[in-house]
Scaffold this active site. Structure first.
Site, PDB file in Angstrom:
ATOM      1  CE  LYS A 228      -4.070  -2.077   2.165  1.00  0.00           C
ATOM      2  NZ  LYS A 228      -4.996  -1.883   3.210  1.00  0.00           N
TER       3      LYS A 228
ATOM      4  CG  ASP B  20      -7.951   0.476   3.569  1.00  0.00           C
ATOM      5  OD1 ASP B  20      -8.683  -0.129   3.367  1.00  0.00           O
ATOM      6  OD2 ASP B  20      -6.759   0.219   3.593  1.00  0.00           O
TER       7      ASP B  20
END
Ligand code: NAP
Length: 284
Positions: free
Chosen positions: A69, A105
């Site tokens: 990420k 997220d």
């Protein structure tokens, strides 16, 4: 875009445990869209080549999971402001010839945190205690702070938390007395550590810590879904939110970015539950 065939994927390492193929395939089907969603293992050393190959294979978009990420930040052509602020990308969308990086997220967790306020009816305690200081904590802290929560972070390695969040949050050690003091004034407890994944009987809370029923307890771990922390919270009569809810929330926002269609979260949840049941049956 009804006649378009979506080509979607998730890249990470390891990737075999991922529920994303089931979740997104169910969402495509529920929306009446055609397409596929694959899980592709890409090792860290091969990430730049992996992303080039995604580019040339004309994917409409892909998710990015552990451990890529943060590295993905430098591999896309443009960054959405939330991804830039958080320093992590979990969703990539092709726009023309460019790859654009997003962080769903943060947006997905944020929608859940908004619901927590509704669970509590009004926010009596505006402190959120976050356990952990890794990638998942970055998203949780960004979305909590943007919703006005005061964040306290407890991490096994406090220096890592200070480096990551020293400007935005109070950092404490993951020891019983400091955690208890923070929890006594907290309205929400969010576990973002991986404790409970490898050893399902383990809890991230130090031994002897008491949770009172005013604390909403969230666990981002979703494998297993019923963690020792959530069992502790239910015994203490706390409202709880499990890791699957967080997984579905971010997945729904990614799906919406790629297709422009609101995901059927119920269909996503049923598909994830089915895969979890089949995995547990195979393991026993
Ligand atoms: P990460 O960057 O590797 O961070 C792991 C965190 O866990 C660190 O704070 C680490 O502390 C802590 N930790 C690990 N082992 C520990 C132990 N034995 N005792 C105390 N603390 C320990 O991982 P991540 O990407 O943040 O992911 C963390 C968890 O969240 C994973 O279980 C992942 O599956 C889950 N997750 C769920 C979702 C969802 O949508 N539900 C999304 C993202 C992640 P140190 O700093 O001291 O090493």
């Amino acid at each position: 875009m009804r006649h378009h065939r979506y080509k979607l994927a998730v890249i990470g390492d390891p990737i075999g445990h991922s529920l994303s193929p089931q979740i997104h395939s169910a969402a495509l089907q529920a929306a009446g869209l055609r397409g596929s969603y694959e899980a592709i293992r890409v090792e860290s050393a091969a990430l730049p080549e992996g992303v080039s190959s995604m580019r040339s294979s004309s994917y409409d978009g892909f998710n990015v999971t552990i451990p890529h990420k943060e590295a993905m930040i430098g591999l896309v052509d443009r960054l959405d402001s939330l991804a830039a602020e958080t320093g992590a990308v979990n969703t990539v969308k092709r726009v023309g010839r460019s790859l654009v990086g997003y962080n769903t997220d943060v947006t997905g967790f944020g929608r859940l945190f908004d619901r927590l306020v509704l669970i509590a009816e009004r926010r009596v305690r505006d402190v959120a205690l976050v356990l952990g200081a890794g990638g998942a904590a970055r998203a949780a802290v960004a979305s909590l702070r943007s919703r006005g929560w005061t964040v306290v972070i407890a991490n096994r390695t406090p220096e890592r938390a200070v480096r990551a969040f020293g400007q935005d949050a109070r950092v404490i050690a993951l020891d019983a007395s400091q955690v208890q003091a923070a929890l006594d004034v907290a309205g929400v407890l969010v576990n973002t550590t991986s404790v409970g994944m490898d050893e399902p009987a383990d809890s991230p809370l130090p031994r002897g810590v008491h949770i009172d029923s005013q604390v909403t307890v969230c666990d981002l771990v979703y494998s297993p879904l019923d963690t020792a922390l959530l069992r502790h919270a239910r015994r203490a009569r706390c409202p709880t939110v499990d890791g699957l809810e967080f997984l579905i929330a971010q997945a729904a926002d990614s799906f919406n970015l790629w297709t422009g269609v609101l995901a059927d979260e119920g269909a996503m949840r049923r598909a994830a539950a089915l895969k979890n049941t089949m995995t547990s049956a195979a393991a026993s």
